[in-house]
Design a protein around this motif. Structure first.
Motif, PDB file in Angstrom:
ATOM      1  N   ILE A   2       0.868  -1.180   0.000  1.00  0.00           N
ATOM      2  CA  ILE A   2       0.000   0.000   0.000  1.00  0.00           C
ATOM      3  C   ILE A   2       0.902   1.227   0.000  1.00  0.00           C
ATOM      4  O   ILE A   2       1.770   1.372   0.864  1.00  0.00           O
ATOM      5  N   TYR A  60      -3.158   0.563  -3.985  1.00  0.00           N
ATOM      6  CA  TYR A  60      -3.082  -0.811  -3.505  1.00  0.00           C
ATOM      7  C   TYR A  60      -2.470  -1.658  -4.611  1.00  0.00           C
ATOM      8  O   TYR A  60      -3.090  -1.870  -5.649  1.00  0.00           O
ATOM      9  N   ASP A  61      -1.224  -2.090  -4.381  1.00  0.00           N
ATOM     10  CA  ASP A  61      -0.484  -2.835  -5.398  1.00  0.00           C
ATOM     11  C   ASP A  61      -0.531  -2.126  -6.750  1.00  0.00           C
ATOM     12  O   ASP A  61      -0.799  -2.736  -7.789  1.00  0.00           O
ATOM     13  N   TYR A  65      -6.784   4.113  -5.625  1.00  0.00           N
ATOM     14  CA  TYR A  65      -8.157   3.927  -5.142  1.00  0.00           C
ATOM     15  C   TYR A  65      -9.108   4.929  -5.792  1.00  0.00           C
ATOM     16  O   TYR A  65     -10.239   4.580  -6.157  1.00  0.00           O
ATOM     17  N   TYR A 158      -4.824  -7.845   2.027  1.00  0.00           N
ATOM     18  CA  TYR A 158      -4.514  -6.800   2.995  1.00  0.00           C
ATOM     19  C   TYR A 158      -5.218  -7.133   4.315  1.00  0.00           C
ATOM     20  O   TYR A 158      -6.404  -7.446   4.330  1.00  0.00           O
ATOM     21  N   THR A 190      -0.159  -7.918   3.068  1.00  0.00           N
ATOM     22  CA  THR A 190       0.218  -6.584   3.530  1.00  0.00           C
ATOM     23  C   THR A 190      -0.585  -6.309   4.797  1.00  0.00           C
ATOM     24  O   THR A 190      -1.791  -6.080   4.737  1.00  0.00           O
TER      25      THR A 190
END
Length: 255
Positions: A2, A60-61, A65, A158, A190
């Motif tokens: 992240i 996120y990877d 978002y 996550y 993560t």
């Protein structure tokens, strides 16, 4: 992983997060620490997508978002597991029922597939014979393990933990810390942990973000935190006699 870039979050005139940039690494236990009012909880909820920052970005990877569609955001949330501070188990459901709940809500698995997955995660958290017990019938430490089992039953990318050791005795807290670390490394998750427990910092703080007044004051590992001369960090970490002794031992070893 992240990746957080310069995020700001306010509520009315209260500016809570003030330009935080950080990386939470895959396969590591990433800890967020700081005093009450430092912004830890708002930061965690922003990472979860519960709050939207006014400025900055979260990826996120590699996927921003803010650029995801509604369906993509829903899919991302299904890749997130959450362990709440008070475990947040359903009192009216058995251990098995609590762990099954996300599978029934978000998957189309058959009953046998669900049962196989439930059996697997309960075994992984060392709760082999607790399937048909209710939360009121098990200890606080066992409740935390049920919460962890529920959080990982969907095989998340996550994992977020909010004060996972709250209310636990020191011995049980260490067991929960070790379990979270083992699962993180085993499944290459993560993991982000919001905590004030300095034992957790010392035991599993592979990556630590220290917040103060909505700012990232310091970052490093559990080994590096004992070397820092950052006064805000040392005042926070060595507020207890135990850690003052640890600090003194470290200084003596260096000399």
């Amino acid at each position: 992983m992240i990746a957080v870039e310069n995020i700001h979050k306010s509520f009315g005139e209260a500016h809570i997060l003030k330009g935080i940039t950080a990386r939470f690494e895959k396969g590591k236990t990433n800890l967020i620490i700081g005093q009450s009012g430092s912004g830890k909880t708002v930061f965690l909820k922003t990472l979860l997508g519960l709050f939207t920052p006014e400025q900055g970005s979260i990826a996120y990877d590699g996927k921003l978002y803010s650029e995801l569609t509604g369906d993509e955001k829903r899919n991302l949330r299904q890749e997130m597991g959450m362990v709440f501070q008070g475990s947040a188990l359903f009192d009216s459901m058995t251990v098995e029922g609590n762990v099954r709940f996300p599978l029934e809500m978000f998957t189309k698995q058959s009953k046998s597939e669900m049962q196989d997955r439930i059996d697997f995660v309960l075994k992984r958290v060392n709760l082999i014979d607790a399937h048909h017990k209710y939360p009121s019938e098990i200890s606080g430490g066992m409740q935390k393990r049920v919460a962890i089992a529920r959080a990982i039953v969907m095989n998340p990318k996550y994992l977020f933990c909010d004060e996972p050791n709250s209310g636990l005795d020191p011995k049980t807290a260490i067991l929960i810390d070790n379990l979270i670390q083992e699962i993180t490394e085993e499944y290459d998750i993560t993991t982000v942990i919001n905590t004030h427990d300095m034992n957790s910092v010392m035991e599993i703080g592979k990556k630590i973000i220290f917040l103060k007044n909505g700012l990232k004051e310091w970052e490093g590992s559990n080994k590096e935190i004992f070397k820092t001369d950052n006064k805000a960090v040392t005042d926070f970490v060595y507020s207890s006699e135990l850690f003052k002794k640890v600090r003194q031992m470290y200084i003596e070893e260096r000399n």
